[in-house]
Structure formats: C-alpha cells, structure tokens
Design a protein around this motif. Structure first.
Motif, mmCIF file in Angstrom:
data_model
loop_
_atom_site.group_PDB
_atom_site.id
_atom_site.type_symbol
_atom_site.label_atom_id
_atom_site.label_comp_id
_atom_site.label_asym_id
_atom_site.label_seq_id
_atom_site.Cartn_x
_atom_site.Cartn_y
_atom_site.Cartn_z
ATOM 1 N N LEU A 157 19.045 3.066 -59.821
ATOM 2 C CA LEU A 157 18.019 3.594 -59.074
ATOM 3 C C LEU A 157 16.592 2.956 -59.630
ATOM 4 C CD1 LEU A 157 16.459 5.604 -57.420
ATOM 5 C CD2 LEU A 157 16.666 7.364 -59.227
ATOM 6 N N LYS A 158 16.431 2.660 -60.824
ATOM 7 C CA LYS A 158 15.342 1.935 -61.325
ATOM 8 C C LYS A 158 15.129 0.607 -60.658
ATOM 9 C CE LYS A 158 12.803 0.254 -65.406
ATOM 10 N NZ LYS A 158 13.019 -0.202 -66.897
ATOM 11 N N ASP A 159 16.041 0.002 -60.419
ATOM 12 C CA ASP A 159 16.207 -1.359 -59.397
ATOM 13 C C ASP A 159 15.690 -0.995 -58.112
ATOM 14 O OD1 ASP A 159 16.906 -4.406 -59.184
ATOM 15 O OD2 ASP A 159 18.414 -3.415 -57.878
ATOM 16 N N LEU B 288 15.608 7.949 -69.905
ATOM 17 C CA LEU B 288 15.844 7.317 -68.561
ATOM 18 C C LEU B 288 14.786 7.990 -67.642
ATOM 19 C CD1 LEU B 288 19.420 6.351 -68.673
ATOM 20 C CD2 LEU B 288 17.316 4.785 -68.846
ATOM 21 N N TYR B 289 14.927 9.420 -67.455
ATOM 22 C CA TYR B 289 14.226 10.092 -66.461
ATOM 23 C C TYR B 289 12.740 9.962 -66.521
ATOM 24 C CZ TYR B 289 12.367 13.796 -63.591
ATOM 25 O OH TYR B 289 11.751 14.662 -62.807
ATOM 26 N N GLN B 290 12.225 10.124 -67.755
ATOM 27 C CA GLN B 290 10.664 9.910 -68.076
ATOM 28 C C GLN B 290 10.188 8.399 -67.672
ATOM 29 O OE1 GLN B 290 8.902 12.351 -68.399
ATOM 30 N NE2 GLN B 290 10.526 13.946 -68.456
ATOM 31 N N LEU B 291 11.185 7.481 -67.818
ATOM 32 C CA LEU B 291 10.803 6.416 -67.612
ATOM 33 C C LEU B 291 10.602 5.957 -66.124
ATOM 34 C CD1 LEU B 291 10.595 3.586 -69.184
ATOM 35 C CD2 LEU B 291 13.026 3.164 -68.527
ATOM 36 N N ILE B 292 11.466 6.572 -65.295
ATOM 37 C CA ILE B 292 11.330 6.566 -63.624
ATOM 38 C C ILE B 292 10.216 7.314 -63.139
ATOM 39 C CG2 ILE B 292 13.559 5.366 -63.619
ATOM 40 C CD1 ILE B 292 14.465 8.156 -61.989
ATOM 41 N N ARG B 293 9.993 8.543 -63.843
ATOM 42 C CA ARG B 293 9.109 9.788 -63.415
ATOM 43 C C ARG B 293 7.749 9.051 -62.632
ATOM 44 N NH1 ARG B 293 5.880 13.973 -63.702
ATOM 45 N NH2 ARG B 293 6.633 15.793 -62.555
ATOM 46 N N PRO B 294 6.960 8.098 -63.409
ATOM 47 C CA PRO B 294 5.976 7.500 -62.658
ATOM 48 C C PRO B 294 6.125 6.995 -61.365
ATOM 49 C CG PRO B 294 5.850 6.955 -64.956
ATOM 50 C CD PRO B 294 7.351 7.681 -64.548
ATOM 51 N N MET C 134 14.538 17.935 -59.304
ATOM 52 C CA MET C 134 14.580 17.164 -60.165
ATOM 53 C C MET C 134 13.961 17.668 -61.613
ATOM 54 S SD MET C 134 13.615 13.523 -58.301
ATOM 55 C CE MET C 134 14.215 13.428 -56.578
ATOM 56 N N ASP C 135 12.574 17.916 -61.431
ATOM 57 C CA ASP C 135 12.128 18.638 -62.502
ATOM 58 C C ASP C 135 12.500 19.868 -62.989
ATOM 59 O OD1 ASP C 135 10.185 16.371 -63.603
ATOM 60 O OD2 ASP C 135 8.333 17.311 -62.459
ATOM 61 N N GLU C 136 12.884 20.439 -62.038
ATOM 62 C CA GLU C 136 13.449 21.665 -62.361
ATOM 63 C C GLU C 136 14.615 21.909 -63.308
ATOM 64 O OE1 GLU C 136 12.990 26.259 -61.500
ATOM 65 O OE2 GLU C 136 11.869 24.601 -62.288
ATOM 66 N N TRP C 137 15.430 21.118 -63.016
ATOM 67 C CA TRP C 137 16.701 20.826 -63.759
ATOM 68 C C TRP C 137 16.519 20.391 -65.204
ATOM 69 C CZ3 TRP C 137 21.281 22.801 -63.145
ATOM 70 C CH2 TRP C 137 21.866 23.347 -62.060
ATOM 71 N N TYR C 138 15.522 19.386 -65.257
ATOM 72 C CA TYR C 138 14.934 19.014 -66.484
ATOM 73 C C TYR C 138 14.423 19.850 -67.303
ATOM 74 C CZ TYR C 138 12.508 15.881 -69.922
ATOM 75 O OH TYR C 138 12.105 15.392 -71.094
#
Length: 345
Positions: free
Chosen positions: A207-209, A248-254, A273-277
């Motif tokens: 996803l990051k890619d 990983l999630y915090q890395l792609i959140r921006p 997405m945020d709600e699950w986190y």
C-alpha cells in the motif's frame, strides 16, 4: 513610456538606449521562462481541497435535516459544478431531492450523472423512493444511457490498480478467515499475531508503494471504497499488543490524510481505519464501533468534525427523516451501525 524617457535622459544616447532595451528584453524573457516552470509546479502543489467539498456535504445534510430540500439540492449542484470528481453518494441523495421537489427532469439528469459515476440501473431500481417516480419508458431510457456510459466509466478508472487491489483484498479475506475458525480470544490473537500479521505487513508495504505511485485506491481511482479500507482496518485490529508496537499504520497515515484532502478517500473510510486502531487500544473515538455516552458525546463529535464527518445528532436526524420520507440517504456504517447511533447514558 515614462520609464523609457527617464532612462533616455540618463543614458543621453539613442544607440545606448537600444542596447539597454535589448538587455532588458532578455531579462524579461528569462523571467517569463522561469515562471513557465514555477507556475505549473505551484498548481501541482495546490490541488483541489476536498475538505471544503465535505463541508459542503454536511451543509447540504443540515438543510435536509431541516426539511429545506431546495437549499440542499442547490448545495449539491454547486459541488457538481465545482469538482471534477464527485462521490457517488452525492448523486444518489441529490437525485432523490429533485424527485421530492417534483422536478423529474432534473432528477433523471442527476441519475445519469450517477450512472456515469458507476451507479448501476439494477441498484437504482432497489431504491423504492426513486422507483415511485419513474415509468417504464424512463427505465428503458436509463438502461440505454447505462450501456453508453459503461465504457466511459471504466476508462475513468485505473484498471491495473483496481486489479492489484482486488488481488490484495482476496488474499486478505482468505487470511482473515483463519481467525474466525478459532473460537477462543487467545486462539484468535495467537493466529492474528503469528499468521495474519506477517501477511498484513506485506500488504501495508505494498500500500505504501501504491500511495507513493498512484495515490489512495478508493472510489476516485478504482471505483471501490471497501477493499482497501477493509485491508487497513484488518491491520489495525490484529490484537492490542500488536497495535501498540505497530509503526506501519502511523507511517502511512500522513499519506492517507493527503489522499483525503485530494478527494481519494471519504470521511467514513478514514474514520473507520482510525476507529479500529483506537478501539483496539480501548478508546473508540468516532462512535462507529462503540456508541458514545452522553459524557463522551462532545468529544466524539469533535473528532468527527476534524475529518468533516457529520455529528452523531445529524446522523440520527437523517435516519429519522429516512423513516418519515421514504428516501435513502445511503449513510455509511453498516454492519457496525444499524440505523441510529444509540447514545448510552
């Protein structure tokens, strides 16, 4: 002209003035050449901001909740005129408003816009409210329009990316199935951390890619708002211990926030997405997975407002109005929210 006179007075020579003017022309051409690169760059760095779009949707919904359907429709039509990409849900709601206001011609025109944005005639027929305003000839014409619009809609999507995400989604669903066949909480957590987590980490790297190369693969790019949001939500719900150490999630959140601003992701998708986190970490913030209490309602609405998501109260008003009018406002939330958000005491 006055500037030329002043310069002429200074140089005292026509030939000198000609040389100076040639020099000045070269400078101006250089500046224009430089701006030919700068201006497109500035435009590219300042794309259309969909936060204003989502605020417009909330404004329209507030008008709907007050029964001011004409004002609401005017807001939607403003969005249609000002934004190249429009989320399908807006066409779905606006078409019903037009029919409610007895403007059948406008209602059909908006239905055609919806079809061009991927709304299938089969799905439109499931809307009982719209069905009551159309006759056999109307349906015949809509089907004809849908045949013509099909290729146009498909060509508007990134089909290669859609295929890639669909493949990721299938893998994700298959891996997630393993957790359901384990009956104890400990067994599910053990499977999630040992088996699902390595798979999910690869998905997030992919996803990051994708985010770097194409943007967020949602409704705007691939015509789907479920697949990738489900993949990310699964990653964010592996286990409490895993989420606490995950980066990983915090890395792609921006990048997700940038995609949100570019209209590639809806407020509900971002919230889910945020709600699950946060819920896995024992703090539901949007009232999707766990309803808020009277004590936490203000905070919940503040979180929702930050991403231009309607308040809990407005959500419930729209649900009530669906019952009253027979319209369908296509409010996202299923299967976590069924109808009103029950605020606990």
């Amino acid at each position: 002209y006055q500037l030329v006179i002043i310069i002429f007075d200074q140089v005292k020579s026509f030939s000198t003035l000609i040389v100076f003017m040639k020099y000045l022309t070269k400078i101006l051409l250089s500046v224009l050449f430089l701006f030919s690169f700068i201006i497109p760059s500035v435009i590219a760095q300042n794309p259309v901001d969909y936060r204003e779009y989502h605020q417009g949707v909330i404004t329209a919904e507030e008008f709907i909740a007050k029964g001011e359907f004409n004002s609401a429709l005017n807001v939607y039509e403003g969005l249609f005129a000002n934004y190249e990409f429009v989320f399908l849900r807006e066409y779905k709601v606006a078409s019903q408003l037009a029919f409610m206001l007895k403007d059948k011609q406008k209602g059909i025109k908006i239905l055609e816009k919806g079809i061009l944005a991927g709304w299938k005639v089969k799905s439109i027929k499931k809307n009982k409210f719209i069905k009551g305003y159309l006759n056999k000839e109307d349906w015949k014409q809509l089907k004809k329009y849908a045949v013509k619009a099909k290729d146009t809609y498909k060509s508007s999507l990134n089909q290669e990316l859609r295929f890639r995400v669909k493949k990721m989604f299938k893998k994700d669903q298959w891996k997630a199935l393993g957790a359901f066949v384990r009956f104890s909480d400990k067994g599910q957590d053990r499977y999630a951390e040992r088996k699902f987590a390595p798979h999910s980490e690869q998905q997030m790297k992919e996803l990051k890619d994708i985010l770097k190369r194409d943007g967020y693969p949602g409704e705007q790019l691939i015509g789907d708002h479920v697949m990738m949001s489900t993949i990310i939500s699964h990653h964010n719900s592996i286990s409490q211990a895993y989420v606490r150490r995950d980066t990983l999630y915090q890395l792609i959140r921006p990048q997700l926030l940038q995609a949100f601003q570019a209209g590639q992701i809806s407020p509900f998708e971002l919230a889910l997405m945020d709600e699950w986190y946060h819920t896995v970490l024992d703090k539901s913030i949007y009232g999707i997975l766990n309803p808020p209490s009277l004590e936490t309602l203000k905070i919940t609405n503040e979180y929702r407002a930050r991403i231009f998501m309607r308040s809990v109260e407005l959500h419930n008003q729209l649900i009530d109005l669906e019952e009253e009018t027979g319209m369908n406002f296509y409010i996202q939330g299923s299967p976590w929210i069924d109808g009103e958000i029950k605020v606990s005491r």
